[in-house]
Design a protein around this motif. Structure first.
Motif, PDB file in Angstrom:
ATOM      1  N   LEU A   4      46.067  39.033  40.025  1.00 41.35           N
ATOM      2  CA  LEU A   4      45.753  38.883  38.602  1.00 41.35           C
ATOM      3  C   LEU A   4      44.304  39.360  38.452  1.00 41.35           C
ATOM      4  CD1 LEU A   4      47.363  35.384  37.943  1.00 41.35           C
ATOM      5  CD2 LEU A   4      48.267  37.625  37.315  1.00 41.35           C
ATOM      6  N   ASN A   5      44.142  40.643  38.187  1.00 41.56           N
ATOM      7  CA  ASN A   5      42.824  41.288  38.216  1.00 41.56           C
ATOM      8  C   ASN A   5      41.774  40.602  37.355  1.00 41.56           C
ATOM      9  OD1 ASN A   5      43.740  43.303  39.962  1.00 41.56           O
ATOM     10  ND2 ASN A   5      44.514  44.511  38.254  1.00 41.56           N
ATOM     11  N   TYR A   6      42.169  40.088  36.224  1.00 42.21           N
ATOM     12  CA  TYR A   6      41.202  39.522  35.283  1.00 42.21           C
ATOM     13  C   TYR A   6      40.955  38.033  35.502  1.00 42.21           C
ATOM     14  CZ  TYR A   6      42.086  43.989  33.155  1.00 42.21           C
ATOM     15  OH  TYR A   6      42.209  45.334  32.950  1.00 42.21           O
ATOM     16  N   LEU A   7      41.673  37.445  36.449  1.00 42.07           N
ATOM     17  CA  LEU A   7      41.561  36.000  36.681  1.00 42.07           C
ATOM     18  C   LEU A   7      41.162  35.691  38.121  1.00 42.07           C
ATOM     19  CD1 LEU A   7      44.786  35.021  34.726  1.00 42.07           C
ATOM     20  CD2 LEU A   7      42.435  34.748  33.948  1.00 42.07           C
ATOM     21  N   GLY A   8      40.588  36.658  38.809  1.00 38.88           N
ATOM     22  CA  GLY A   8      40.238  36.510  40.219  1.00 38.88           C
ATOM     23  C   GLY A   8      39.302  35.355  40.524  1.00 38.88           C
ATOM     24  N   GLY A   9      38.414  35.000  39.634  1.00 44.64           N
ATOM     25  CA  GLY A   9      37.451  33.938  39.875  1.00 44.64           C
ATOM     26  C   GLY A   9      37.951  32.547  39.504  1.00 44.64           C
ATOM     27  N   TYR A  10      39.172  32.459  39.013  1.00 44.95           N
ATOM     28  CA  TYR A  10      39.710  31.167  38.586  1.00 44.95           C
ATOM     29  C   TYR A  10      40.447  30.486  39.736  1.00 44.95           C
ATOM     30  CZ  TYR A  10      38.342  32.220  33.843  1.00 44.95           C
ATOM     31  OH  TYR A  10      37.589  32.500  32.731  1.00 44.95           O
ATOM     32  N   PRO A  11      40.526  29.155  39.693  1.00 50.68           N
ATOM     33  CA  PRO A  11      41.178  28.404  40.776  1.00 50.68           C
ATOM     34  C   PRO A  11      42.659  28.786  40.934  1.00 50.68           C
ATOM     35  CG  PRO A  11      40.071  26.915  39.241  1.00 50.68           C
ATOM     36  CD  PRO A  11      40.000  28.276  38.651  1.00 50.68           C
ATOM     37  N   PRO A  12      43.197  28.594  42.144  1.00 49.48           N
ATOM     38  CA  PRO A  12      44.599  28.939  42.399  1.00 49.48           C
ATOM     39  C   PRO A  12      45.593  28.235  41.474  1.00 49.48           C
ATOM     40  CG  PRO A  12      43.461  28.523  44.467  1.00 49.48           C
ATOM     41  CD  PRO A  12      42.509  28.171  43.358  1.00 49.48           C
ATOM     42  N   LEU A 149      37.391  31.612  24.460  1.00 51.78           N
ATOM     43  CA  LEU A 149      37.721  32.983  24.059  1.00 51.78           C
ATOM     44  C   LEU A 149      37.682  33.929  25.256  1.00 51.78           C
ATOM     45  CD1 LEU A 149      35.782  33.304  20.687  1.00 51.78           C
ATOM     46  CD2 LEU A 149      38.263  33.195  21.008  1.00 51.78           C
ATOM     47  N   GLU A 150      36.707  33.743  26.130  1.00 46.28           N
ATOM     48  CA  GLU A 150      36.616  34.604  27.313  1.00 46.28           C
ATOM     49  C   GLU A 150      37.854  34.416  28.197  1.00 46.28           C
ATOM     50  OE1 GLU A 150      33.698  35.786  31.034  1.00 46.28           O
ATOM     51  OE2 GLU A 150      33.253  33.968  29.913  1.00 46.28           O
ATOM     52  N   PHE A 151      38.249  33.171  28.422  1.00 49.20           N
ATOM     53  CA  PHE A 151      39.441  32.910  29.236  1.00 49.20           C
ATOM     54  C   PHE A 151      40.682  33.501  28.570  1.00 49.20           C
ATOM     55  CE2 PHE A 151      43.110  30.237  30.345  1.00 49.20           C
ATOM     56  CZ  PHE A 151      43.176  30.517  31.699  1.00 49.20           C
ATOM     57  N   ASP A 152      40.839  33.270  27.275  1.00 48.49           N
ATOM     58  CA  ASP A 152      42.006  33.789  26.566  1.00 48.49           C
ATOM     59  C   ASP A 152      42.003  35.313  26.523  1.00 48.49           C
ATOM     60  OD1 ASP A 152      42.884  31.210  26.248  1.00 48.49           O
ATOM     61  OD2 ASP A 152      42.334  31.071  24.124  1.00 48.49           O
ATOM     62  N   THR A 158      45.405  40.413  30.999  1.00 44.60           N
ATOM     63  CA  THR A 158      46.431  40.245  32.028  1.00 44.60           C
ATOM     64  C   THR A 158      47.802  40.573  31.449  1.00 44.60           C
ATOM     65  OG1 THR A 158      45.142  38.572  33.201  1.00 44.60           O
ATOM     66  CG2 THR A 158      47.516  38.578  33.596  1.00 44.60           C
ATOM     67  N   HIS A 159      48.074  40.069  30.254  1.00 45.03           N
ATOM     68  CA  HIS A 159      49.345  40.355  29.583  1.00 45.03           C
ATOM     69  C   HIS A 159      49.506  41.862  29.364  1.00 45.03           C
ATOM     70  CE1 HIS A 159      52.735  40.073  26.900  1.00 45.03           C
ATOM     71  NE2 HIS A 159      52.046  40.673  25.957  1.00 45.03           N
ATOM     72  N   MET A 160      48.467  42.526  28.913  1.00 45.49           N
ATOM     73  CA  MET A 160      48.528  43.976  28.705  1.00 45.49           C
ATOM     74  C   MET A 160      48.768  44.704  30.030  1.00 45.49           C
ATOM     75  SD  MET A 160      45.605  44.639  25.789  1.00 45.49           S
ATOM     76  CE  MET A 160      45.372  46.281  26.367  1.00 45.49           C
ATOM     77  N   ASP A 161      48.114  44.233  31.096  1.00 45.37           N
ATOM     78  CA  ASP A 161      48.270  44.834  32.424  1.00 45.37           C
ATOM     79  C   ASP A 161      49.710  44.678  32.911  1.00 45.37           C
ATOM     80  OD1 ASP A 161      47.218  46.179  34.657  1.00 45.37           O
ATOM     81  OD2 ASP A 161      46.794  44.295  35.701  1.00 45.37           O
ATOM     82  N   VAL A 162      50.272  43.488  32.727  1.00 44.80           N
ATOM     83  CA  VAL A 162      51.660  43.240  33.135  1.00 44.80           C
ATOM     84  C   VAL A 162      52.601  44.131  32.326  1.00 44.80           C
ATOM     85  CG1 VAL A 162      53.518  41.517  33.104  1.00 44.80           C
ATOM     86  CG2 VAL A 162      51.260  40.913  33.987  1.00 44.80           C
TER      87      VAL A 162
END
Length: 185
Positions: A4-12, A149-152, A158-162
């Motif tokens: 998940l390229n845009y969520l790499g820094g978020y917890p598992p 807003l940054e998270f969303d 991510t949705h666009m990438d998928v």
């Protein structure tokens, strides 16, 4: 499994929840329900006026903007959602600085809140170069819900990438899938 390229820094656990929403094909619907409002900023002149109004409201003492525009060359996939630059030029015996903000063209059609988040981010860079505590305090001063807003926005990207990968035949799990009709999905 694709990252998940845009969520790499978020917890598992957060990433797992997002993967679950993607698997259930609910991520887009969730974002659409939350961010229904489109913006009316369609061209560079309107974008300049929009950015200038936010700057005037929250950063009156900041230096003037020279140029603000949508930039089709910014690569969202390389995490360039917007840029801020200061260009210094010698004119006669003076040094003149011009400040530019460029926003990725994908935000021309994004929900209004996401455009605001990117503009706030780039405006904050006019005062704070680094992503430090002062930077984020300035962002939340201009947009109190900045962090949400940054998270969303990351969820939206991510949705666009998928969707892009699905259209090209590669799913989040990295495999190509064929339907009973023989079409690759």
């Amino acid at each position: 499994m694709e990252p998940l390229n845009y969520l790499g820094g978020y917890p598992p656990d957060v990433q797992a929840r997002v993967r679950e929403l993607i698997a259930q094909d609910r991520l887009g619907a969730l974002l659409t329900a939350k961010y229904r409002d489109a913006h009316t900023v369609r061209n560079d002149g309107q974008l300049y006026a929009y950015v200038q109004a936010l700057k005037d409201r929250h950063m009156r003492k900041a230096p003037p903007l020279g140029k603000v525009l949508f930039d089709g060359k910014l690569q969202v996939l390389k995490h360039a959602l917007g840029t801020h630059t200061t260009i210094s030029r010698v004119q006669g015996g003076r040094l003149k600085a011009s400040r530019e903000i460029r926003i990725a063209s994908v935000f021309r059609d994004a929900p209004a809140d996401f455009l605001k988040m990117i503009v706030v981010h780039e405006l904050a860079h006019m005062k704070e170069a680094e992503h430090n505590k002062a930077f984020y305090q300035l962002c939340t001063h201009m947009a109190p819900d900045y962090h949400q807003l940054e998270f969303d926005l990351r969820l939206y990207l991510t949705h666009m990438d998928v969707a892009r990968r699905t259209a090209s035949g590669t799913h989040l799990d990295g495999a190509s899938h064929t339907t009973a009709q023989g079409f690759t999905t």
